[in-house]
Every structure is written in C-alpha cells, then in structure tokens.
Design a protein around this motif. Structure first.
Motif, PDB file in Angstrom:
ATOM      1  N   ALA A 195       0.831  -1.207   0.000  1.00  0.00           N
ATOM      2  CA  ALA A 195       0.000   0.000   0.000  1.00  0.00           C
ATOM      3  C   ALA A 195       0.865   1.256   0.000  1.00  0.00           C
ATOM      4  O   ALA A 195       0.557   2.247  -0.685  1.00  0.00           O
ATOM      5  N   LEU A 196       1.962   1.223   0.753  1.00  0.00           N
ATOM      6  CA  LEU A 196       2.865   2.372   0.790  1.00  0.00           C
ATOM      7  C   LEU A 196       3.510   2.602  -0.574  1.00  0.00           C
ATOM      8  O   LEU A 196       3.612   3.744  -1.043  1.00  0.00           O
ATOM      9  N   VAL A 197       3.934   1.520  -1.220  1.00  0.00           N
ATOM     10  CA  VAL A 197       4.495   1.646  -2.567  1.00  0.00           C
ATOM     11  C   VAL A 197       3.459   2.239  -3.518  1.00  0.00           C
ATOM     12  O   VAL A 197       3.769   3.109  -4.340  1.00  0.00           O
ATOM     13  N   SER A 198       2.221   1.789  -3.395  1.00  0.00           N
ATOM     14  CA  SER A 198       1.158   2.298  -4.266  1.00  0.00           C
ATOM     15  C   SER A 198       0.975   3.798  -4.088  1.00  0.00           C
ATOM     16  O   SER A 198       0.832   4.544  -5.069  1.00  0.00           O
ATOM     17  N   ILE A 199       0.991   4.251  -2.855  1.00  0.00           N
ATOM     18  CA  ILE A 199       0.814   5.685  -2.589  1.00  0.00           C
ATOM     19  C   ILE A 199       1.951   6.491  -3.220  1.00  0.00           C
ATOM     20  O   ILE A 199       1.727   7.525  -3.859  1.00  0.00           O
ATOM     21  N   VAL A 200       3.175   6.001  -3.048  1.00  0.00           N
ATOM     22  CA  VAL A 200       4.329   6.728  -3.586  1.00  0.00           C
ATOM     23  C   VAL A 200       4.293   6.751  -5.112  1.00  0.00           C
ATOM     24  O   VAL A 200       4.557   7.786  -5.743  1.00  0.00           O
ATOM     25  N   VAL A 201       3.957   5.620  -5.733  1.00  0.00           N
ATOM     26  CA  VAL A 201       3.913   5.569  -7.198  1.00  0.00           C
ATOM     27  C   VAL A 201       2.815   6.478  -7.739  1.00  0.00           C
ATOM     28  O   VAL A 201       3.015   7.198  -8.733  1.00  0.00           O
ATOM     29  N   LEU A 202       1.657   6.470  -7.109  1.00  0.00           N
ATOM     30  CA  LEU A 202       0.576   7.358  -7.550  1.00  0.00           C
ATOM     31  C   LEU A 202       0.968   8.822  -7.381  1.00  0.00           C
ATOM     32  O   LEU A 202       0.667   9.664  -8.245  1.00  0.00           O
ATOM     33  N   ALA A 203       1.641   9.134  -6.279  1.00  0.00           N
ATOM     34  CA  ALA A 203       2.102  10.507  -6.078  1.00  0.00           C
ATOM     35  C   ALA A 203       3.135  10.893  -7.133  1.00  0.00           C
ATOM     36  O   ALA A 203       3.126  12.019  -7.655  1.00  0.00           O
ATOM     37  N   MET A 204       4.018   9.964  -7.450  1.00  0.00           N
ATOM     38  CA  MET A 204       5.025  10.212  -8.484  1.00  0.00           C
ATOM     39  C   MET A 204       4.362  10.519  -9.822  1.00  0.00           C
ATOM     40  O   MET A 204       4.741  11.467 -10.528  1.00  0.00           O
ATOM     41  N   ALA A 205       3.363   9.729 -10.181  1.00  0.00           N
ATOM     42  CA  ALA A 205       2.665   9.961 -11.443  1.00  0.00           C
ATOM     43  C   ALA A 205       1.913  11.288 -11.422  1.00  0.00           C
ATOM     44  O   ALA A 205       1.876  12.014 -12.429  1.00  0.00           O
ATOM     45  N   ALA A 206       1.318  11.614 -10.279  1.00  0.00           N
ATOM     46  CA  ALA A 206       0.588  12.881 -10.174  1.00  0.00           C
ATOM     47  C   ALA A 206       1.528  14.072 -10.365  1.00  0.00           C
ATOM     48  O   ALA A 206       1.201  15.038 -11.071  1.00  0.00           O
ATOM     49  N   VAL A 207       2.711  13.998  -9.769  1.00  0.00           N
ATOM     50  CA  VAL A 207       3.688  15.079  -9.932  1.00  0.00           C
ATOM     51  C   VAL A 207       4.154  15.155 -11.384  1.00  0.00           C
ATOM     52  O   VAL A 207       4.307  16.244 -11.954  1.00  0.00           O
ATOM     53  N   ALA A 208       4.376  13.991 -11.994  1.00  0.00           N
ATOM     54  CA  ALA A 208       4.820  13.982 -13.395  1.00  0.00           C
ATOM     55  C   ALA A 208       3.788  14.634 -14.303  1.00  0.00           C
ATOM     56  O   ALA A 208       4.137  15.367 -15.236  1.00  0.00           O
ATOM     57  N   TRP A 209       2.512  14.383 -14.032  1.00  0.00           N
ATOM     58  CA  TRP A 209       1.463  14.933 -14.897  1.00  0.00           C
ATOM     59  C   TRP A 209       1.158  16.397 -14.587  1.00  0.00           C
ATOM     60  O   TRP A 209       0.760  17.148 -15.483  1.00  0.00           O
ATOM     61  N   THR A 210       1.325  16.809 -13.353  1.00  0.00           N
ATOM     62  CA  THR A 210       1.002  18.198 -13.018  1.00  0.00           C
ATOM     63  C   THR A 210       2.167  19.147 -13.263  1.00  0.00           C
ATOM     64  O   THR A 210       1.968  20.289 -13.678  1.00  0.00           O
ATOM     65  N   ARG A 211       3.390  18.684 -13.044  1.00  0.00           N
ATOM     66  CA  ARG A 211       4.545  19.575 -13.160  1.00  0.00           C
ATOM     67  C   ARG A 211       5.388  19.323 -14.410  1.00  0.00           C
ATOM     68  O   ARG A 211       6.188  20.183 -14.786  1.00  0.00           O
ATOM     69  N   HIS A 212       5.240  18.146 -15.014  1.00  0.00           N
ATOM     70  CA  HIS A 212       6.097  17.801 -16.157  1.00  0.00           C
ATOM     71  C   HIS A 212       5.265  17.214 -17.298  1.00  0.00           C
ATOM     72  O   HIS A 212       5.718  16.315 -18.000  1.00  0.00           O
ATOM     73  N   ARG A 213       4.071  17.730 -17.466  1.00  0.00           N
ATOM     74  CA  ARG A 213       3.162  17.182 -18.472  1.00  0.00           C
ATOM     75  C   ARG A 213       3.768  17.208 -19.873  1.00  0.00           C
ATOM     76  O   ARG A 213       3.561  16.302 -20.675  1.00  0.00           O
ATOM     77  N   SER A 214       4.528  18.241 -20.176  1.00  0.00           N
ATOM     78  CA  SER A 214       5.088  18.383 -21.521  1.00  0.00           C
ATOM     79  C   SER A 214       6.385  17.602 -21.713  1.00  0.00           C
ATOM     80  O   SER A 214       6.911  17.548 -22.823  1.00  0.00           O
ATOM     81  N   GLU A 215       6.905  17.003 -20.656  1.00  0.00           N
ATOM     82  CA  GLU A 215       8.166  16.258 -20.743  1.00  0.00           C
ATOM     83  C   GLU A 215       7.862  14.764 -20.767  1.00  0.00           C
ATOM     84  O   GLU A 215       7.732  14.124 -19.726  1.00  0.00           O
ATOM     85  N   ARG A 216       7.769  14.225 -21.961  1.00  0.00           N
ATOM     86  CA  ARG A 216       7.370  12.823 -22.096  1.00  0.00           C
ATOM     87  C   ARG A 216       8.367  11.874 -21.446  1.00  0.00           C
ATOM     88  O   ARG A 216       7.975  10.813 -20.936  1.00  0.00           O
ATOM     89  N   ARG A 217       9.635  12.226 -21.445  1.00  0.00           N
ATOM     90  CA  ARG A 217      10.642  11.323 -20.877  1.00  0.00           C
ATOM     91  C   ARG A 217      10.433  11.130 -19.378  1.00  0.00           C
ATOM     92  O   ARG A 217      10.879  10.128 -18.811  1.00  0.00           O
ATOM     93  N   LEU A 218       9.745  12.074 -18.725  1.00  0.00           N
ATOM     94  CA  LEU A 218       9.413  11.938 -17.307  1.00  0.00           C
ATOM     95  C   LEU A 218       7.981  11.445 -17.118  1.00  0.00           C
ATOM     96  O   LEU A 218       7.712  10.613 -16.251  1.00  0.00           O
ATOM     97  N   ARG A 219       7.090  11.966 -17.931  1.00  0.00           N
ATOM     98  CA  ARG A 219       5.675  11.632 -17.772  1.00  0.00           C
ATOM     99  C   ARG A 219       5.385  10.178 -18.144  1.00  0.00           C
ATOM    100  O   ARG A 219       4.641   9.479 -17.437  1.00  0.00           O
ATOM    101  N   ASP A 220       5.968   9.702 -19.238  1.00  0.00           N
ATOM    102  CA  ASP A 220       5.624   8.369 -19.738  1.00  0.00           C
ATOM    103  C   ASP A 220       6.028   7.246 -18.780  1.00  0.00           C
ATOM    104  O   ASP A 220       5.211   6.364 -18.494  1.00  0.00           O
TER     105      ASP A 220
END
Length: 635
Positions: A72-97
């Motif tokens: 569950a902790l890993v899930s929270i961190v991964v979801l947070a990571m994806a949320a940051v990638a989409w909110t702060r780095h949406r235009s950077e595919r190498r980070l977002r993808d």
C-alpha cells in the motif's frame, strides 16, 4: 551571490527514488512471505485479512499483513510520483511516460496479488507476480534516473544533414541482451523456488556430481537455472572487461554500473553456493532473493547509462542485416497483434492455456504477421520511397534487395504455418494463413491503391489474431470469437484514419487514396466518430450478457469514453495534426488494454465464466475442450 535556481525535478526525483527503494524492499519482503510460508497468513481474503481489516496478529499474519501494508505504501508513492509527473512535467514525455507506465504496472501487480491469494498461491501466478514486480522496479528506476539527469537527452545524437541518429554505446545491444538474460535467470530461479525443486540438484557447482542435465523434469529446472546463471556470469565478466577499457569522464557512470552488476553477480553466485551446500536455510534463501534483486536493479541502471554514453570516436552506423530483417517484420505493430491473439486464449471455455501453447502461438503469430508485413513492404517499395515515414525502410533504402525481402516474407509465413499445424492445431494454422492472405492480396495488392475503403475492408486482416488465439485453445470458432473479430474490425478505421489525417499530404503524393485524401478531413472525422459509436456499445455487450464481469465492463467504458472524446474533439477542431497524433497513439493503447482487461476479468476469482455459442467445429471434438493442449489432432 545569487541563490541557485530552483530544481524543477526535485520532488519527482525524490518520489521516484523513494518508490524504487520501497519496491526493492517489497520484493524482498514478498520473498520472506513465501520462504516463511506466510502467504496464506490472511487466509484467502483480500484486501481484508481473515475477513477483517485489523486481525489478531500471529507471526504468519504479521508477515503477510506487513507485506500488504508495504504494498500500500508503494502504491501511494507511485501514484504521487505519477501525479507530480502529470502536473509539473506534463510536456516532458521522458518523465511523464515512465511515471504513467509505473501506475499501469502497479495496477496489474495489485490485481495479481489478489489473484494469488484468492487462488491459494498457485506457483505459476506467484512467478508472474514476481516478474511483474521486477518490471515495476525497473520502470520506477528509469523514472528516477531520468529525473536525476533532467538536462540529458535520452540518447546522445549526432546530427547529419536533416536527420539525427542515436549514438548509444556500441555495446548497448549487448547490455540489453545481458539484462534480458538476467531476467530469464530470475524467472528460472522463481520456478525452482516455487516448485520446490532446489534440493533436486545437490552439490555445487555440479548438479548431483554431474555436468549432464538430470532426466527428471523437476530436477532439470535447477540445472537450467544454474547453467543460465553461469552463462550470465561469463557474459557480465566479458562485458565489464569491454566497458572498463575507457577511462574518460563521459563513461564514468557506465563503468560504475557494470562494476556494480559484476560485483553483485559474483556475490549472488557465492550466496547460491552456500545456500545449496547448506540445504536451503531460510536466511540464505532470503539473501539470495535480495542480491538477485540488486543484480536486476544494477542491470536496469547499466542499460540506462549505456543508452546515454556514446562510444568514443564512433559515428552512427547503418543497421545490421539482422536489424533490417527484424524491421521488415514491423515488430511494434506485431506486439499489439500478439496481445489480441493471446488474451482471447484466457477467456475461452477451455480454461487456462498451458505455457507451452502460449509460447508456440506467440512464435507462430509473430512469424506469420512478420511474413505478411514483409511481403507488404516488398510490394509497397515504390510508394514507400515517396513518403518520409517509410523511405528509410530496408527495401526502398536499398539495404535489402526486393527479391530477398519477398523470399524472406514467404519463408516466414511457411514456417509459421508449420508451427501452427504441428504444434497447435490445423484450424489455427489456416486462420493465421488466412490473415496473411487477406492482408497481402485484399488490402496490399487490391484495395490500398484503388479504394478509400481500403483500410475498412482490407483492415479485417488485423482482426484475425483473436480468431487464431481462440482456435488454438478450442479447436473451433465460437460466436464469442467472431465477436472479438468485430471489435477489432470496427476499431481499425478510427485508428488508422487518425494516422491518415496526419500523413494526408504524403499519401496524396504517393497516390494512395486514403479517406482524407479522397473525401476530405471533415468526412473522415465524421466516419471515425461513426465507427467509434458502433465500437463502444460493442465492447460493453460482454458485460451485459454475462460473458465477462464488472472489471472488464468498467475498463471498457472508461477506455471507450476517452476514445470517443478524441473523436469529438477532432470533429470540432480545424487543425487536427497534434490531436490526431495523440488519438492514434491512444487507440493503440486502447485496444491493448481492452484485451488485457478481458484476460484479467477472467483471471480474478469473482470474474464470470464464458457462455459461448458454437458456430463452427472443424478440427477437435467437444470432449477435447477439457484438456487444451498442443499438437496435431487427426481429422
């Protein structure tokens, strides 16, 4: 003195590295669960433990529920990571993808965990669960590494004229192969552990005092695992010797990575030797998994750096003959075809397919589709030379003679037909060949250059794979198989016309009457919407009729809603280039996830059983459905 500029990737980097460390620990903790026999510490309940959220804690329950909390902790961190990638780095595919991919792999991992518990820890599912965990660790590591070096491009490049060519290290492919071999060693090790075959191969380094493989199947597993491990060690040592010759600063990270791989591999074999000689004590078994996971993580890091470190004094070289032959088969397209071939094998009334059957279907399917694609490239070599997207293909570029390409394509088709006939069943062989013939003669030779409906009618060739997969399992075609055919048939026009909108000018110059060229963009967009409106209800029918469960229904609805949104937006916008490109890429993901959702829905314990109506029986009698297998059944 000015303060240093803010680091835009700091939060993403920290989350990604935290996720990588936690995923590493979760894999090891999962091994502890298995080694201590705590896998059923919560019974067959999931996500609750023994029917409650907070059960009484004996040791097995503590270990199992601790593993779930860590997940569950890993899930929270991964979801947070994806949320940051989409909110702060949406235009950077190498980070977002990679961050997005991590979420997808995480969802699969959670579902596999549920299936593992509900089915009382079947070895095959446990092994797949571990393999997917290793993939999740790799994806998170790539995200972390890319966020750590935000200014670097994914690959070094050298620009020549109007084109740029990647300047990866010359050993990059060898590094990739080494990583694949390492992954295979891990999977065989998982089989040895989960099938309790470790004590069937005593002694070290020999197996029961002999270099020859044992005659019993179970004892053969640890022998193969050892052989692969020693081969992996030899490859790693040779790779380290090659990569460590350079001393320039640019290759420092590469040298450090390969040194870590080599050191971890030597340590892993030492732990394995001690483990076998001491008759598999639990502590050494856990340490063996820990070091093995370290080897895998080091391999991922090595692959990353080898893709960013150009070889000293080298220039981009042309593709090798092998690479060109692989290019002729269009492997990226085939990957989607294989998904739509294999997924139906898991939802037939014949039960789950054997591993060997799936492997033969994948091999035969790749070769048959590769043969069709190669013949297509041979016939279209004249128009390929007129389009920027295709002019560098091996045949129009002159790297492979046209006659060789044709012979290669026909040869692939013949080998594939033989594989299906002798290792699967004749019906699947004829269906696979039928797909090739429709693609070559109906689409490529007849319709592609003569009709704007080319992709509608001729594109039916792409709908043959689910028929092949279904027939491989059941030896017949049911109404459900025809239904899967229809899904791909109606998916093809909006998918391919999205690309045609982007390449409209090139198709016009090449004289290919694609819909946007002949009827215009507005008519094309309208027909894309029309086909999508037919497709979406079609994908939901299995849930309404009870053939598939709620998981598939929700997945189909969500995936379809996004596809419909793209069609509507295309219809509203004048300039469709960027949006059409996004829709084209999404449509590929849409079909893959739709078929994967079918397999997952059937795999989960609360999924529905199929109710199919037989419409054609050609090869195998009804009683054979109880034991789906391989081989040629007589008429």
């Amino acid at each position: 003195m000015k303060p240093p500029p803010p680091d835009p990737t700091r939060l993403l980097r920290r989350l990604a590295w935290a996720g990588a460390v936690l995923s590493f620990g979760l894999i090891v903790l999962g091994g502890v669960v298995r080694i201590t026999g705590s896998g059923m510490g919560c019974g067959d309940h999931w996500p609750r433990c023994n029917g409650v959220w907070f059960p009484p804690l004996d040791l097995p329950t503590m270990i199992e529920i601790g593993h779930r909390w860590a997940a569950a902790l890993v899930s929270i961190v991964v979801l947070a990571m994806a949320a940051v990638a989409w909110t702060r780095h949406r235009s950077e595919r190498r980070l977002r993808d990679p961050a997005t991919l991590a979420v997808i792999v995480l969802i699969v991992q959670v579902l596999l965990g549920a299936v593992t518990v509900k089915l009382s820890l079947p070895p095959a599912v446990v092994i797949i669960h571990l393999a997917n965990a290793m993939v999740l660790l790799a994806v998170i590591l790539v995200t972390a590494l890319r966020a750590t070096k935000p200014g670097a491009s994914p690959t070094a490049t050298q620009v020549t004229g109007a084109h740029s060519a990647p300047l990866r290290h010359s050993a990059h492919r060898l590094v990739m192969g080494t990583a694949a071999l390492g992954f295979a060693v891990i999977l065989f090790g998982a089989q040895v552990a989960n099938f309790h075959a470790g004590l069937l191969c005593l002694g070290f380094p020999l197996c029961n005092g002999s270099m020859l493989p044992p005659t019993t199947p179970m004892a053969f597993l640890p022998w193969v695992h050892r052989a692969l491990a020693f081969g992996f060690l030899a490859v790693v040592v040779g790779l380290a010797a090659r990569l460590c010759r350079r001393t320039d600063p640019a290759s420092r990270a590469l040298r450090q990575s390969v040194a870590l791989v080599a050191a971890a591999t030597v340590l892993q074999i030492a732990v394995a030797a001690a483990m076998v000689l001491e008759l598999l004590p639990p502590t050494l078994r856990a340490l063996h998994l820990l070091v093995g996971t370290l080897v895998w993580a080091a391999l991922v890091i090595l692959v990353f750096h080898s893709g960013r470190t150009p070889a000293a004094g080298t220039k981009p070289a042309g593709p090798s003959l092998v690479a060109d032959l692989v290019t002729l088969t269009k492997p990226r397209i085939i990957s989607l075809l294989l998904v739509t071939t294999v997924a139906p094998m898991f939802i037939t009334p014949a039960g789950l397919p054997s591993v060997s059957l799936v492997i033969w279907v994948i091999i035969g399917g790749y070769l048959m589709a590769g043969g069709a694609n190669t013949i297509n490239m041979w016939f279209d070599r004249d128009i390929d030379d007129k389009m920027s997207r295709t002019r560098l293909r091996p045949i129009p570029a002159g790297r492979i003679p046209a006659a060789w390409g044709l012979a290669f394509g026909i040869g692939l088709g013949l080998v594939a037909f033989a594989i299906f006939w002798y290792r699967v069943n004749p019906l699947s062989a004829w269906l696979a060949l039928g797909g090739l013939l429709v693609y070559v003669f109906v689409y490529t030779i007849w319709l592609k250059r003569t009709s704007p409906q080319n992709i509608v009618i001729g594109g039916a060739a792409g709908a043959f794979p689910p028929l092949v997969g279904w027939a491989a399992m059941t030896g017949r075609l049911d109404l459900a198989a025809i239904y899967l055919f229809a899904i791909i048939f109606y998916w093809t026009p909006p998918h391919f016309w999205a690309l045609a909108l982007i390449k409209r000018g090139e198709y016009a110059r090449a004289g290919v009457p694609m819909m946007p060229v002949v009827r215009g963009e507005a008519r094309t967009k309208f027909e894309m919407l029309a086909y999508t409106l037919i497709l979406l209800p079609l994908t939901l029918m299995p849930t309404f009729f009870g053939a598939l469960g709620a998981f598939y229904g929700v997945a189909a609805a969500l995936l379809g809603a996004r596809l419909l949104w793209y069609c509507i937006q295309l219809l509203r916008e004048q300039s469709s280039g960027p949006l059409a490109w996004r829709m084209y890429r999404y449509s590929l993901l849409y079909l893959a996830l739709l078929f994967v959702a079918m397999g997952i829905d059937r795999a989960i314990p609360f999924g529905h059983r199929a109710r199919t109506v037989p419409v054609l029986i050609l090869d195998r009698p009804e009683q054979d459905l109880a034991t789906p297998g391989v081989g040629h059944h007589g008429h």
